[in-house]
Write a protein that holds these residues in place. Structure first.
Motif, PDB file in Angstrom:
ATOM      1  N   SER A   7       0.836  -1.202   0.000  1.00  0.00           N
ATOM      2  CA  SER A   7       0.000   0.000   0.000  1.00  0.00           C
ATOM      3  C   SER A   7       0.870   1.251   0.000  1.00  0.00           C
ATOM      4  CB  SER A   7      -0.928  -0.013   1.218  1.00  0.00           C
ATOM      5  OG  SER A   7      -1.748   1.130   1.220  1.00  0.00           O
ATOM      6  N   ASP A   8       1.889   1.266   0.831  1.00  0.00           N
ATOM      7  CA  ASP A   8       2.808   2.411   0.877  1.00  0.00           C
ATOM      8  C   ASP A   8       3.497   2.614  -0.472  1.00  0.00           C
ATOM      9  OD1 ASP A   8       2.149   2.809   3.536  1.00  0.00           O
ATOM     10  OD2 ASP A   8       4.003   1.905   4.312  1.00  0.00           O
ATOM     11  N   HIS A   9       3.912   1.516  -1.093  1.00  0.00           N
ATOM     12  CA  HIS A   9       4.614   1.600  -2.376  1.00  0.00           C
ATOM     13  C   HIS A   9       3.701   2.145  -3.480  1.00  0.00           C
ATOM     14  CE1 HIS A   9       7.524   0.721  -5.463  1.00  0.00           C
ATOM     15  NE2 HIS A   9       6.652  -0.031  -6.109  1.00  0.00           N
ATOM     16  N   ILE A  10       2.492   1.606  -3.570  1.00  0.00           N
ATOM     17  CA  ILE A  10       1.553   2.056  -4.608  1.00  0.00           C
ATOM     18  C   ILE A  10       1.154   3.515  -4.354  1.00  0.00           C
ATOM     19  CG2 ILE A  10      -0.736   1.690  -5.631  1.00  0.00           C
ATOM     20  CD1 ILE A  10       1.358  -0.397  -6.492  1.00  0.00           C
ATOM     21  N   LEU A  11       0.956   3.895  -3.095  1.00  0.00           N
ATOM     22  CA  LEU A  11       0.646   5.291  -2.780  1.00  0.00           C
ATOM     23  C   LEU A  11       1.791   6.202  -3.229  1.00  0.00           C
ATOM     24  CD1 LEU A  11      -1.033   7.552  -1.535  1.00  0.00           C
ATOM     25  CD2 LEU A  11      -0.067   6.926   0.702  1.00  0.00           C
ATOM     26  N   GLN A  12       3.024   5.788  -2.994  1.00  0.00           N
ATOM     27  CA  GLN A  12       4.174   6.579  -3.444  1.00  0.00           C
ATOM     28  C   GLN A  12       4.158   6.736  -4.962  1.00  0.00           C
ATOM     29  OE1 GLN A  12       8.039   4.969  -2.400  1.00  0.00           O
ATOM     30  NE2 GLN A  12       9.049   6.230  -3.919  1.00  0.00           N
ATOM     31  N   ALA A  67      -6.600   3.132  -0.229  1.00  0.00           N
ATOM     32  CA  ALA A  67      -6.682   1.693   0.067  1.00  0.00           C
ATOM     33  C   ALA A  67      -6.301   0.910  -1.180  1.00  0.00           C
ATOM     34  CB  ALA A  67      -8.099   1.313   0.498  1.00  0.00           C
ATOM     35  N   ILE A  68      -5.771  -0.272  -0.960  1.00  0.00           N
ATOM     36  CA  ILE A  68      -5.507  -1.160  -2.091  1.00  0.00           C
ATOM     37  C   ILE A  68      -6.282  -2.453  -1.890  1.00  0.00           C
ATOM     38  CG2 ILE A  68      -3.232  -0.209  -2.613  1.00  0.00           C
ATOM     39  CD1 ILE A  68      -2.057  -2.834  -1.355  1.00  0.00           C
ATOM     40  N   ASN A  69      -6.584  -3.085  -3.008  1.00  0.00           N
ATOM     41  CA  ASN A  69      -7.238  -4.389  -3.020  1.00  0.00           C
ATOM     42  C   ASN A  69      -6.497  -5.241  -4.039  1.00  0.00           C
ATOM     43  OD1 ASN A  69      -8.941  -6.556  -2.841  1.00  0.00           O
ATOM     44  ND2 ASN A  69     -10.625  -5.593  -3.932  1.00  0.00           N
ATOM     45  N   PRO A  70      -5.639  -6.163  -3.589  1.00  0.00           N
ATOM     46  CA  PRO A  70      -4.955  -7.035  -4.544  1.00  0.00           C
ATOM     47  C   PRO A  70      -5.974  -7.911  -5.279  1.00  0.00           C
ATOM     48  CG  PRO A  70      -3.881  -7.086  -2.394  1.00  0.00           C
ATOM     49  CD  PRO A  70      -5.202  -6.381  -2.224  1.00  0.00           C
ATOM     50  N   LEU A  71      -5.951  -7.850  -6.597  1.00  0.00           N
ATOM     51  CA  LEU A  71      -6.858  -8.665  -7.402  1.00  0.00           C
ATOM     52  C   LEU A  71      -6.186  -9.979  -7.798  1.00  0.00           C
ATOM     53  CD1 LEU A  71      -8.333  -5.827  -9.649  1.00  0.00           C
ATOM     54  CD2 LEU A  71      -9.236  -6.746  -7.498  1.00  0.00           C
ATOM     55  N   SER A  72      -4.854  -9.971  -7.822  1.00  0.00           N
ATOM     56  CA  SER A  72      -4.039 -11.165  -8.046  1.00  0.00           C
ATOM     57  C   SER A  72      -2.638 -10.823  -7.552  1.00  0.00           C
ATOM     58  CB  SER A  72      -4.018 -11.554  -9.533  1.00  0.00           C
ATOM     59  OG  SER A  72      -3.194 -10.668 -10.267  1.00  0.00           O
ATOM     60  N   ALA A  73      -1.694 -11.727  -7.745  1.00  0.00           N
ATOM     61  CA  ALA A  73      -0.326 -11.457  -7.317  1.00  0.00           C
ATOM     62  C   ALA A  73       0.307 -10.334  -8.141  1.00  0.00           C
ATOM     63  CB  ALA A  73       0.516 -12.721  -7.422  1.00  0.00           C
ATOM     64  N   GLU A  74      -0.241 -10.077  -9.327  1.00  0.00           N
ATOM     65  CA  GLU A  74       0.357  -9.089 -10.228  1.00  0.00           C
ATOM     66  C   GLU A  74      -0.554  -7.915 -10.561  1.00  0.00           C
ATOM     67  OE1 GLU A  74       1.477 -11.448 -13.590  1.00  0.00           O
ATOM     68  OE2 GLU A  74       3.260 -12.227 -12.580  1.00  0.00           O
ATOM     69  N   ILE A  75      -1.739  -7.853  -9.957  1.00  0.00           N
ATOM     70  CA  ILE A  75      -2.708  -6.782 -10.247  1.00  0.00           C
ATOM     71  C   ILE A  75      -3.241  -6.219  -8.930  1.00  0.00           C
ATOM     72  CG2 ILE A  75      -4.908  -6.189 -11.354  1.00  0.00           C
ATOM     73  CD1 ILE A  75      -2.977  -7.084 -13.457  1.00  0.00           C
ATOM     74  N   ILE A  76      -3.225  -4.890  -8.824  1.00  0.00           N
ATOM     75  CA  ILE A  76      -3.711  -4.222  -7.611  1.00  0.00           C
ATOM     76  C   ILE A  76      -4.667  -3.097  -8.003  1.00  0.00           C
ATOM     77  CG2 ILE A  76      -3.042  -2.689  -5.707  1.00  0.00           C
ATOM     78  CD1 ILE A  76      -0.546  -4.337  -5.395  1.00  0.00           C
ATOM     79  N   LEU A  77      -5.792  -3.023  -7.307  1.00  0.00           N
ATOM     80  CA  LEU A  77      -6.734  -1.919  -7.432  1.00  0.00           C
ATOM     81  C   LEU A  77      -6.463  -0.948  -6.291  1.00  0.00           C
ATOM     82  CD1 LEU A  77      -9.325  -0.504  -8.509  1.00  0.00           C
ATOM     83  CD2 LEU A  77     -10.612  -2.005  -6.950  1.00  0.00           C
ATOM     84  N   ALA A  78      -6.243   0.309  -6.627  1.00  0.00           N
ATOM     85  CA  ALA A  78      -6.065   1.364  -5.621  1.00  0.00           C
ATOM     86  C   ALA A  78      -7.257   2.310  -5.709  1.00  0.00           C
ATOM     87  CB  ALA A  78      -4.774   2.130  -5.871  1.00  0.00           C
ATOM     88  N   THR A  79      -7.801   2.690  -4.566  1.00  0.00           N
ATOM     89  CA  THR A  79      -8.906   3.647  -4.522  1.00  0.00           C
ATOM     90  C   THR A  79      -8.575   4.721  -3.488  1.00  0.00           C
ATOM     91  OG1 THR A  79     -10.109   2.314  -2.899  1.00  0.00           O
ATOM     92  CG2 THR A  79     -10.672   1.973  -5.222  1.00  0.00           C
ATOM     93  N   TYR A  80      -9.018   5.954  -3.772  1.00  0.00           N
ATOM     94  CA  TYR A  80      -8.731   7.053  -2.869  1.00  0.00           C
ATOM     95  C   TYR A  80      -9.496   8.297  -3.294  1.00  0.00           C
ATOM     96  CZ  TYR A  80      -5.352   8.130  -6.607  1.00  0.00           C
ATOM     97  OH  TYR A  80      -4.751   8.382  -7.814  1.00  0.00           O
ATOM     98  N   GLU A  81      -9.402   9.325  -2.473  1.00  0.00           N
ATOM     99  CA  GLU A  81      -9.965  10.635  -2.780  1.00  0.00           C
ATOM    100  C   GLU A  81      -8.824  11.632  -2.892  1.00  0.00           C
ATOM    101  OE1 GLU A  81     -12.888  12.122  -0.049  1.00  0.00           O
ATOM    102  OE2 GLU A  81     -14.105  10.312  -0.185  1.00  0.00           O
ATOM    103  N   LEU A  91     -13.113  11.292  -6.583  1.00  0.00           N
ATOM    104  CA  LEU A  91     -12.936   9.882  -6.233  1.00  0.00           C
ATOM    105  C   LEU A  91     -12.086   9.270  -7.334  1.00  0.00           C
ATOM    106  CD1 LEU A  91     -16.629   9.046  -5.298  1.00  0.00           C
ATOM    107  CD2 LEU A  91     -14.762   9.650  -3.751  1.00  0.00           C
ATOM    108  N   ARG A  92     -11.086   8.503  -6.969  1.00  0.00           N
ATOM    109  CA  ARG A  92     -10.152   7.969  -7.961  1.00  0.00           C
ATOM    110  C   ARG A  92      -9.959   6.474  -7.771  1.00  0.00           C
ATOM    111  NH1 ARG A  92      -7.450  11.901 -10.758  1.00  0.00           N
ATOM    112  NH2 ARG A  92      -7.800  13.999  -9.975  1.00  0.00           N
ATOM    113  N   SER A  93      -9.733   5.810  -8.895  1.00  0.00           N
ATOM    114  CA  SER A  93      -9.364   4.394  -8.855  1.00  0.00           C
ATOM    115  C   SER A  93      -8.311   4.146  -9.924  1.00  0.00           C
ATOM    116  CB  SER A  93     -10.586   3.495  -9.077  1.00  0.00           C
ATOM    117  OG  SER A  93     -11.158   3.740 -10.346  1.00  0.00           O
ATOM    118  N   SER A  94      -7.368   3.292  -9.585  1.00  0.00           N
ATOM    119  CA  SER A  94      -6.289   2.938 -10.499  1.00  0.00           C
ATOM    120  C   SER A  94      -6.063   1.441 -10.431  1.00  0.00           C
ATOM    121  CB  SER A  94      -4.976   3.618 -10.100  1.00  0.00           C
ATOM    122  OG  SER A  94      -5.099   5.004 -10.064  1.00  0.00           O
ATOM    123  N   ILE A  95      -5.680   0.879 -11.550  1.00  0.00           N
ATOM    124  CA  ILE A  95      -5.268  -0.521 -11.581  1.00  0.00           C
ATOM    125  C   ILE A  95      -3.793  -0.547 -11.936  1.00  0.00           C
ATOM    126  CG2 ILE A  95      -5.567  -2.788 -12.652  1.00  0.00           C
ATOM    127  CD1 ILE A  95      -8.496  -2.055 -13.115  1.00  0.00           C
TER     128      ILE A  95
END
Length: 115
Positions: A7-12, A67-81, A91-95
């Motif tokens: 989560s820290d890494h993806i936020l960075q 927040a992050i939600n791992p969808l698989s070992a290689e895919i992550i959904l990030a959501t935030y404001e 409202l934002r979302s990234s894969i």
């Protein structure tokens, strides 16, 4: 890597993209990147790189509710404001996809939050 460290890494990475530097965009956006903008416009990586050359914006963002939600070992959904310096809330979302040894954004959507 633990979920907290991931989560820290993806936020960075998200924050690096918010700096709107050419190098950050080129490095962190996958070649097949697509964005659904809050205006309803669809953007590609190339569109973002071209727009960067024309951008003279000094927009800054603060991030909350990340927040992050791992969808698989290689895919992550990030959501935030985000709140821009002009007080617009989105409202934002990234894969994010692990491409080799680095994470790259393959999709992003920003939606203006009704106040």
């Amino acid at each position: 890597m633990s979920k907290a460290l991931m989560s820290d890494h993806i936020l960075q990475l998200e924050k690096e993209l918010m700096t709107y530097t050419y190098d950050a965009l080129n490095e962190h956006l996958a070649e097949d990147f697509i964005e659904f903008g809050s205006s309803g416009t669809i953007y590609t990586k190339q569109d973002q790189l071209v727009a960067w050359r024309k951008n003279d914006s000094t927009t800054s963002h603060s991030v909350s509710n990340f927040a992050i939600n791992p969808l698989s070992a290689e895919i992550i959904l990030a959501t935030y404001e985000t709140i821009r310096n002009d007080r617009r809330i989105s409202l934002r979302s990234s894969i994010w996809k692990l491409n080799g040894t680095r994470w790259q954004m393959i999709f992003h959507q920003g939606t203006i939050k009704a106040v």
